[in-house]
Write a protein that holds these residues in place. Structure first.
Motif, PDB file in Angstrom:
ATOM      1  N   UNK A   1       0.861  -1.183   0.000  1.00  0.00           N
ATOM      2  CA  UNK A   1       0.000   0.000   0.000  1.00  0.00           C
ATOM      3  C   UNK A   1       0.896   1.231   0.000  1.00  0.00           C
ATOM      4  N   UNK A   2       0.837   2.009  -1.074  1.00  0.00           N
ATOM      5  CA  UNK A   2       1.641   3.230  -1.196  1.00  0.00           C
ATOM      6  C   UNK A   2       0.721   4.441  -1.187  1.00  0.00           C
ATOM      7  N   UNK A   3       1.021   5.376  -0.310  1.00  0.00           N
ATOM      8  CA  UNK A   3       0.248   6.613  -0.246  1.00  0.00           C
ATOM      9  C   UNK A   3       0.718   7.606  -1.306  1.00  0.00           C
ATOM     10  N   UNK A   4       2.037   7.797  -1.397  1.00  0.00           N
ATOM     11  CA  UNK A   4       2.570   8.831  -2.288  1.00  0.00           C
ATOM     12  C   UNK A   4       4.013   8.525  -2.647  1.00  0.00           C
ATOM     13  N   UNK A   5       4.390   8.855  -3.880  1.00  0.00           N
ATOM     14  CA  UNK A   5       5.761   8.718  -4.335  1.00  0.00           C
ATOM     15  C   UNK A   5       6.375  10.103  -4.540  1.00  0.00           C
ATOM     16  N   UNK A   6       7.624  10.244  -4.115  1.00  0.00           N
ATOM     17  CA  UNK A   6       8.368  11.494  -4.284  1.00  0.00           C
ATOM     18  C   UNK A   6       9.586  11.239  -5.162  1.00  0.00           C
ATOM     19  N   UNK A   7      10.001  12.270  -5.912  1.00  0.00           N
ATOM     20  CA  UNK A   7      11.245  12.174  -6.672  1.00  0.00           C
ATOM     21  C   UNK A   7      12.429  12.118  -5.715  1.00  0.00           C
ATOM     22  N   UNK A   8      13.525  11.550  -6.176  1.00  0.00           N
ATOM     23  CA  UNK A   8      14.704  11.343  -5.327  1.00  0.00           C
ATOM     24  C   UNK A   8      15.136  12.628  -4.624  1.00  0.00           C
ATOM     25  N   UNK A   9      15.172  13.721  -5.350  1.00  0.00           N
ATOM     26  CA  UNK A   9      15.665  14.978  -4.797  1.00  0.00           C
ATOM     27  C   UNK A   9      14.723  15.576  -3.746  1.00  0.00           C
ATOM     28  N   UNK A  10      13.533  15.012  -3.594  1.00  0.00           N
ATOM     29  CA  UNK A  10      12.534  15.559  -2.681  1.00  0.00           C
ATOM     30  C   UNK A  10      12.504  14.868  -1.318  1.00  0.00           C
ATOM     31  N   UNK A  11      13.567  14.189  -0.929  1.00  0.00           N
ATOM     32  CA  UNK A  11      13.552  13.472   0.349  1.00  0.00           C
ATOM     33  C   UNK A  11      13.167  14.366   1.523  1.00  0.00           C
ATOM     34  N   UNK A  12      13.701  15.575   1.688  1.00  0.00           N
ATOM     35  CA  UNK A  12      13.276  16.393   2.830  1.00  0.00           C
ATOM     36  C   UNK A  12      11.766  16.635   2.852  1.00  0.00           C
ATOM     37  N   UNK A  13      11.175  16.883   1.686  1.00  0.00           N
ATOM     38  CA  UNK A  13       9.721  17.069   1.622  1.00  0.00           C
ATOM     39  C   UNK A  13       8.988  15.775   1.977  1.00  0.00           C
ATOM     40  N   UNK A  14       9.527  14.649   1.520  1.00  0.00           N
ATOM     41  CA  UNK A  14       8.898  13.364   1.814  1.00  0.00           C
ATOM     42  C   UNK A  14       8.939  13.063   3.308  1.00  0.00           C
ATOM     43  N   UNK A  15      10.061  13.369   3.957  1.00  0.00           N
ATOM     44  CA  UNK A  15      10.163  13.156   5.399  1.00  0.00           C
ATOM     45  C   UNK A  15       9.159  14.014   6.158  1.00  0.00           C
ATOM     46  N   UNK A  16       9.028  15.270   5.749  1.00  0.00           N
ATOM     47  CA  UNK A  16       8.064  16.165   6.400  1.00  0.00           C
ATOM     48  C   UNK A  16       6.638  15.673   6.193  1.00  0.00           C
ATOM     49  N   UNK A  17       6.349  15.169   4.997  1.00  0.00           N
ATOM     50  CA  UNK A  17       5.010  14.648   4.705  1.00  0.00           C
ATOM     51  C   UNK A  17       4.711  13.434   5.577  1.00  0.00           C
TER      52      UNK A  17
END
Length: 333
Positions: free
Chosen positions: A302-318
């Motif tokens: 079950x995947x909620x959302x995928x982020x591009x590699x360069x977006x790790x800080x945004x993904x962590x915050x999400x």
């Protein structure tokens, strides 16, 4: 290669940066993997904030990240399980973290072939949550017919745990929000308690197992619901009192761990139930078991959302915001 490194403890925006690093090389017994996807876990943002710095031995700056899926590039001396071109997935150990990168070299004993029926992103979502659940259920001897309460059934760990408990034949109750209730039922929950509409502590108890994915007051309150002789498995509660000794920690750390757990152990003693806390261990054999469950349709990623590699800080915050349904994944390719 490029890799995200943890440079210090505190805010994500200040302490997570993308850096150029030397390409890793597979050592003896290791496999070099080109990472196609990596998934995030709460342990990742907890590391950034320094929540585990008292009990960890990480020297900063260092790469981090636990879960990945990708393609084998090469194998080191003595590594015979995998060959170049194999699609694999892996959960790194505490000593070998670093999957938020374009490549990683890891011991082959941590690695398994990726389930062929799913994508790299889906495969990357499984290792930590899957191994945590298999190992936790194994520690307490979970078996068919037992009653289990799984907190946060729509979260990353919860979506796997509900499916796995259903597969084992347990009677599954799970907490989630009202908007996710039908979704959690579709994963295999026999009963769903909507925490934003009802107080789960007032909905009955007598569970054989409580799977605490939330920590804090939920850990102590779990002992109000578990039956005598039952067990509370906690992923976010305080370390068990034997942890510091196992890790070879000094007296000050041992005393701090003892104090952290005093309320939980008091509740455990009063309830006559076991408190189970552990660090998930990397295990390629168990990943093969999980792959077989996926290919049989018993477990669906079950995947909620995928982020591009360069977006790790945004993904962590999400992920830290706590609203993800399932896993958050970083796409490296």
């Amino acid at each position: 290669m490029r890799a995200f490194v943890l440079t210090g403890y505190g805010a994500i925006s200040d302490n997570v940066r993308l850096a150029e690093m030397a390409d890793p090389v597979a050592g003896a017994g290791e496999v070099l993997i080109e990472i196609h996807a990596a998934s995030l876990n709460p342990i990742d943002f907890k590391l950034v904030h320094g929540a585990l710095k008292r009990i960890s031995t990480y020297k900063l700056p260092r790469p981090f990240g636990f879960d990945a899926s990708g393609i084998v590039i090469s194998a080191g001396a003595g590594a015979t399980r995998f060959k170049p071109g194999d699609a694999v997935y892996v959960r790194a150990s505490r000593d070998t973290v670093g999957t938020f990168a374009e490549q990683i070299a890891l011991p082959e004993k941590f690695i398994a072939l990726k389930p062929p029926t799913i994508s790299h992103a889906e495969a990357a979502s499984l290792p930590l949550v899957g191994l945590t659940t298999l190992q936790g259920f194994g520690y307490v001897g979970a078996r068919a017919g037992q009653r289990i309460l799984i907190h946060a059934g729509s979260g990353g760990v919860g979506t796997f745990a509900v499916q796995y408990a259903d597969h084992l034949g347990l009677d599954v109750t799970s907490t989630t929000s009202a908007k996710n209730a039908d979704f959690v039922r579709s994963l295999g929950a026999d009963r769903v308690i909507a925490y934003d509409r009802e107080n789960y502590l007032e909905q009955g108890g007598d569970y054989d197992i409580v799977y605490d994915t939330l920590g804090g007051a939920f850990t102590v309150d779990a002992f109000k619901l578990v039956k005598r002789g039952g067990a509370v498995i906690s992923l976010s509660g305080p370390p068990d009192r034997d942890f510091a000794r196992r890790e070879g920690a000094g007296l000050l750390v041992r005393a701090a761990v003892w104090l952290m757990g005093r309320k939980v152990y008091a509740a455990s003693a009063k309830a006559g139930a076991t408190y189970c806390w552990f660090f998930t261990e990397a295990n390629g054999d168990q990943l093969r078991d999980i792959a077989a469950l996926v290919d049989r349709g018993a477990i669906k990623p079950v995947i909620d959302r995928e982020f591009a590699f360069e977006q790790l800080p945004d993904a962590l915050a999400y992920l830290e915001a706590g609203r993800a349904r399932g896993k958050v994944v970083l796409k490296a390719r």
